[in-house]
Scaffold this active site. Structure first.
Site, PDB file in Angstrom:
ATOM      1  N   LYS A   1       0.779  -1.101  -0.040  1.00 57.80           N
ATOM      2  CA  LYS A   1      -0.162   0.078  -0.168  1.00 57.80           C
ATOM      3  C   LYS A   1       0.990   1.241   0.023  1.00 57.80           C
ATOM      4  O   LYS A   1       1.404   1.481   0.782  1.00 57.80           O
ATOM      5  CB  LYS A   1      -0.909  -0.060   1.195  1.00 57.80           C
ATOM      6  CG  LYS A   1      -2.257   0.781   1.202  1.00 57.80           C
ATOM      7  CD  LYS A   1      -3.016   0.427   2.347  1.00 57.80           C
ATOM      8  CE  LYS A   1      -4.424   1.008   2.359  1.00 57.80           C
ATOM      9  NZ  LYS A   1      -5.084   0.875   3.420  1.00 57.80           N
TER      10      LYS A   1
HETATM   11  O1  G3P Z   1      -9.005   1.557   4.299  1.00 53.15           O
HETATM   12  C1  G3P Z   1      -8.942   3.150   4.765  1.00 53.15           C
HETATM   13  C2  G3P Z   1      -9.717   3.479   5.947  1.00 53.15           C
HETATM   14  O2  G3P Z   1      -9.496   2.331   7.054  1.00 53.15           O
HETATM   15  C3  G3P Z   1     -10.049   4.675   6.553  1.00 53.15           C
HETATM   16  O3  G3P Z   1     -11.095   4.812   6.954  1.00 53.15           O
HETATM   17  O4  G3P Z   1     -12.874   5.432   8.660  1.00 53.15           O
HETATM   18  O5  G3P Z   1     -10.216   6.042   8.965  1.00 53.15           O
HETATM   19  O6  G3P Z   1     -11.694   6.957   7.381  1.00 53.15           O
HETATM   20  P1  G3P Z   1     -11.449   6.011   8.073  1.00 53.15           P
END
Ligand code: G3P
Length: 214
Positions: A83
Site C-alpha cells: 500500500k
Molecule cells: O482503508 C482506509 C480506511 O481504514 C480509512 O477509514 O474510517 O479512518 O476514514 P476511516
C-alpha cells in the site's frame, strides 16, 4: 463485488472469514497501532488466515525508502499487496513495483485525477476514501462514480477498492456503481445482515414452531 475487511484485529478477521465475507484484508498504520502489535507479525498472521490480497502499508514517503519497504513486504508473503500513498513519490514507487511484478494498492485517493494517475502508474488497486469526503460535506460516492466511469472509458485494469466505509448505505451504493471491492470495518459487516423485519419474522416463526405437534 469482493469484500475486504478493513482491520488490524485478527479475531475480527477470523469471525468474518467464517461467514464467507473475507476475500481480502486492508490494514493501515492507524489500524495496526490499535492492535499494539508489530506490523509484520500482524500481517503474517493475517496472510496465514486469508488466502487473498492483504494490503500492508509503507511508513515512509521517499521513493527509495518506499521501494525498500515494498521489497521487504513483497518478500514476506505472496498474498501481500504493497500500500503506497497517492503522492508523486508514491506514484513513482507504484510504477516501479508494477514493473517488478509487485502488486500495489494506492491509498489516500480523494479526486478522480488522482485515481487516473494511479491507474496510469499501473496500480493494482485504487483506494478512494469516501467517508472522509462525506466528513467534509462532499459526497464521497460521487468520486466512486467518476472513477468507475473513467476506468471503464479507458479499460484500465486497476480495481476500484472503496475505502473509509462507514455504513451499510456506502456498501450498497458502491455495489450499484459496479465498484470492484469494498473494504469494510467489521462493525459495518455485521450491520449488513441486520433487518428489523428479519428479527420480527424469526421471533414469530420460533413462537409458532413451538405450537407444532411433535
Ligand atoms: O482503508 C482506509 C480506511 O481504514 C480509512 O477509514 O474510517 O479512518 O476514514 P476511516
Amino acid at each position: 463485488m469482493k469484500f475486504f475487511i478493513d482491520t488490524g484485529d485478527v479475531n475480527e478477521i477470523r469471525e468474518a472469514h467464517a461467514m464467507g465475507l473475507v476475500d481480502g484484508v486492508t490494514t493501515n498504520p492507524s489500524l495496526i497501532a490499535k492492535s499494539g502489535r508489530k506490523y509484520k507479525d500482524v500481517v503474517v498472521e493475517i496472510c496465514e488466515l486469508v488466502d487473498g490480497p492483504i494490503s500492508a502499508e509503507v511508513l515512509s514517503t521517499t521513493y527509495d525508502e518506499m521501494m525498500k519497504e515494498a521489497h521487504e513486504w513483497h518478500k514476506l508473503h505472496k498474498n501481500i499487496v504493497v500500500k503506497l500513498p497517492l503522492i508523486p513519490e508514491g506514484l513513482r514507487a507504484t510504477r516501479t513495483c508494477t514493473q517488478e511484478g509487485i502488486r500495489t494498492n494506492v491509498t489516500l485517493c480523494f479526486s478522480p485525477n488522482q485515481a487516473l494517475l494511479a491507474a496510469k502508474a499501473g496500480a493494482s488497486f485504487i483506494s478512494p476514501f469516501i467517508g472522509r469526503l462525506d466528513d467534509i460535506s462532499e459526497t464521497g460516492m460521487d468520486l466512486i462514480e467518476k472513477i468507475v466511469t473513467i476506468y471503464e472509458n479507458y479499460n484500465f485494469k486497476t480495481e476500484v477498492l472503496v475505502a473509509s466505509i462507514r455504513n451499510p448505505t456506502h456498501v450498497v451504493d458502491a455495489a450499484l456503481l459496479g465498484a470492484d471491492v469494498c473494504t469494510i470495518p467489521f462493525s459495518v459487516m455485521k450491520q449488513l445482515a441486520q433487518h428489523p423485519l428479519t428479527d420480527a419474522g424469526l421471533k414469530k416463526f420460533i413462537e409458532d414452531g413451538k405450537k407444532i405437534p411433535r
